[in-house]
Design a protein around this motif. Structure first.
Motif, mmCIF file in Angstrom:
data_model
loop_
_atom_site.group_PDB
_atom_site.id
_atom_site.type_symbol
_atom_site.label_atom_id
_atom_site.label_comp_id
_atom_site.label_asym_id
_atom_site.label_seq_id
_atom_site.Cartn_x
_atom_site.Cartn_y
_atom_site.Cartn_z
ATOM 1 N N ASN A 1 1.059 -1.372 0.108
ATOM 2 C CA ASN A 1 -0.029 0.062 0.046
ATOM 3 C C ASN A 1 0.892 1.352 -0.110
ATOM 4 O OD1 ASN A 1 -2.383 -1.529 0.164
ATOM 5 N ND2 ASN A 1 -2.243 -1.568 2.428
ATOM 6 N N ALA A 2 2.319 0.937 -0.290
ATOM 7 C CA ALA A 2 3.213 2.135 -0.032
ATOM 8 C C ALA A 2 2.876 3.314 -0.953
ATOM 9 C CB ALA A 2 4.736 1.654 -0.120
ATOM 10 N N LYS A 3 3.224 4.439 -0.369
ATOM 11 C CA LYS A 3 3.198 5.874 -1.262
ATOM 12 C C LYS A 3 4.611 6.304 -1.034
ATOM 13 C CE LYS A 3 -1.658 6.541 -0.141
ATOM 14 N NZ LYS A 3 -2.537 7.316 0.612
ATOM 15 N N ARG B 1 4.004 4.357 11.122
ATOM 16 C CA ARG B 1 3.911 4.433 9.868
ATOM 17 C C ARG B 1 4.448 3.530 8.955
ATOM 18 N NH1 ARG B 1 1.485 7.592 12.474
ATOM 19 N NH2 ARG B 1 0.016 6.404 11.591
ATOM 20 N N LEU B 2 5.648 2.927 9.538
ATOM 21 C CA LEU B 2 6.600 1.821 8.845
ATOM 22 C C LEU B 2 5.920 0.461 8.947
ATOM 23 C CD1 LEU B 2 9.882 3.201 10.004
ATOM 24 C CD2 LEU B 2 8.880 3.482 7.487
ATOM 25 N N THR B 3 5.278 0.051 10.192
ATOM 26 C CA THR B 3 4.704 -1.275 10.438
ATOM 27 C C THR B 3 3.415 -1.388 10.756
ATOM 28 O OG1 THR B 3 5.243 -1.128 12.852
ATOM 29 C CG2 THR B 3 7.101 -1.712 11.698
ATOM 30 N N GLY B 4 2.594 -0.228 10.802
ATOM 31 C CA GLY B 4 1.031 -0.484 11.225
ATOM 32 C C GLY B 4 0.520 -1.073 9.957
ATOM 33 N N SER B 5 -1.173 -0.983 10.125
ATOM 34 C CA SER B 5 -1.711 -1.651 8.942
ATOM 35 C C SER B 5 -1.711 -0.860 7.827
ATOM 36 C CB SER B 5 -3.092 -1.663 9.510
ATOM 37 O OG SER B 5 -3.709 -0.168 9.691
ATOM 38 N N SER B 6 -1.193 0.394 7.672
ATOM 39 C CA SER B 6 -1.411 1.013 6.290
ATOM 40 C C SER B 6 0.061 0.695 5.587
ATOM 41 C CB SER B 6 -1.531 2.379 6.455
ATOM 42 O OG SER B 6 -0.503 2.954 7.215
ATOM 43 N N LYS B 7 1.099 0.712 6.428
ATOM 44 C CA LYS B 7 2.402 0.476 5.913
ATOM 45 C C LYS B 7 2.701 1.383 4.664
ATOM 46 C CE LYS B 7 3.255 -3.933 7.477
ATOM 47 N NZ LYS B 7 2.220 -4.915 7.788
ATOM 48 N N ALA C 1 16.727 -2.300 13.922
ATOM 49 C CA ALA C 1 16.842 -3.789 14.115
ATOM 50 C C ALA C 1 15.685 -4.407 14.855
ATOM 51 C CB ALA C 1 18.221 -4.528 14.641
ATOM 52 N N ASP C 2 15.375 -3.937 16.106
ATOM 53 C CA ASP C 2 14.378 -4.555 16.885
ATOM 54 C C ASP C 2 12.829 -4.249 16.364
ATOM 55 O OD1 ASP C 2 16.414 -5.304 18.553
ATOM 56 O OD2 ASP C 2 15.789 -3.725 20.175
ATOM 57 N N ARG C 3 12.447 -3.089 15.530
ATOM 58 C CA ARG C 3 11.384 -2.794 15.076
ATOM 59 C C ARG C 3 11.153 -2.846 13.750
ATOM 60 N NH1 ARG C 3 11.844 0.758 19.892
ATOM 61 N NH2 ARG C 3 10.730 -0.154 21.390
ATOM 62 N N ILE C 4 12.044 -2.528 12.922
ATOM 63 C CA ILE C 4 11.670 -2.276 11.444
ATOM 64 C C ILE C 4 12.156 -3.496 10.669
ATOM 65 C CG2 ILE C 4 12.203 -0.677 9.539
ATOM 66 C CD1 ILE C 4 10.724 0.504 11.925
ATOM 67 N N GLN C 5 13.207 -4.207 11.218
ATOM 68 C CA GLN C 5 13.751 -5.289 10.323
ATOM 69 C C GLN C 5 12.496 -6.284 9.878
ATOM 70 O OE1 GLN C 5 13.947 -8.806 11.025
ATOM 71 N NE2 GLN C 5 15.036 -9.222 9.597
ATOM 72 N N PRO C 6 11.667 -6.821 10.420
ATOM 73 C CA PRO C 6 10.667 -7.540 9.954
ATOM 74 C C PRO C 6 9.950 -6.932 8.703
ATOM 75 C CG PRO C 6 10.408 -7.521 12.225
ATOM 76 C CD PRO C 6 11.202 -6.325 11.959
ATOM 77 N N VAL C 7 9.856 -5.809 8.495
ATOM 78 C CA VAL C 7 8.928 -5.177 7.330
ATOM 79 C C VAL C 7 9.920 -4.390 6.286
ATOM 80 C CG1 VAL C 7 6.944 -4.723 8.728
ATOM 81 C CG2 VAL C 7 8.669 -2.847 8.524
ATOM 82 N N VAL C 8 11.442 -4.744 6.389
ATOM 83 C CA VAL C 8 12.287 -4.291 5.323
ATOM 84 C C VAL C 8 11.806 -4.631 3.796
ATOM 85 C CG1 VAL C 8 14.564 -4.575 4.322
ATOM 86 C CG2 VAL C 8 14.103 -3.841 6.912
#
Length: 180
Positions: A7-9, A40-46, A70-77
């Motif tokens: 859904n990225a913009k 904004r990076l990991t929530g439902s809208s991504k 590493a702790d918060r963003i890595q899973p959605v890279v």
């Protein structure tokens, strides 16, 4: 169709993490800011994408920001773009533009040719997937073929030539009504 699955913009530059971390929103004094950006990076809208090349830049710093990323963003890279034909086509256009526009000397072009360099990759992703680039980087100003730059190209200048819009993190904060 890597980019169309999102859904990225926006695609975000590493300086949009580094500048707030170092200058504006220390993690200890503004945890609400970092929670906001995480959402904004990991929530439902991504709607904002962190590409792998930016993640690697941020992770390599080995500071508090590196640990947070590493702790918060890595899973959605965002990965896989370097095998997408649309991305590869745009990346080739960018490198061809740099070689032929006459605004940059060879060392400047060579800098952007490095595999680790995120800037041309951000522009290629934005062009391929219809995104805007979030960056604090500013235009170099009036470019001249008579006096080509020795310094590396600036994201806004090349993005503009590729038909890609750049937006600052402050504009994103306004758009999403940040309140810390």
């Amino acid at each position: 169709m890597v980019g169309s699955k999102l859904n990225a913009k926006f695609v975000i530059d590493s300086n949009s993490f580094i500048e707030p971390f170092k200058r504006y929103y220390s993690m200890s004094h503004f945890p609400s800011y970092w929670g906001w950006i995480e959402e904004r990076l990991t929530g439902s809208s991504k709607e904002i994408v962190v590409p792998e090349v930016v993640y690697k830049e941020l992770f390599g710093s080995k500071d508090q920001l590196s640990k947070w990323v590493a702790d918060r963003i890595q899973p959605v890279v965002f990965k896989g773009y370097e095998n997408d034909a649309r991305y590869l086509e745009q990346y080739a256009k960018i490198m061809n533009y740099l070689q032929n526009c006459g605004y940059y000397q060879t060392p400047a072009i060579a800098n952007w040719s490095q595999d680790w360099k995120a800037d041309p990759k951000l522009i290629a992703m934005a062009a391929a997937y219809g995104w805007q680039i979030i960056t604090f980087e500013q235009s170099a100003g009036q470019l001249s073929r008579k006096n080509p730059m020795k310094k590396e190209p600036k994201i806004p200048d090349v993005a503009d030539a590729m038909g890609v819009n750049c937006i600052s993190l402050f504009q994103i904060e306004d758009r999403y009504q940040l309140s810390v």
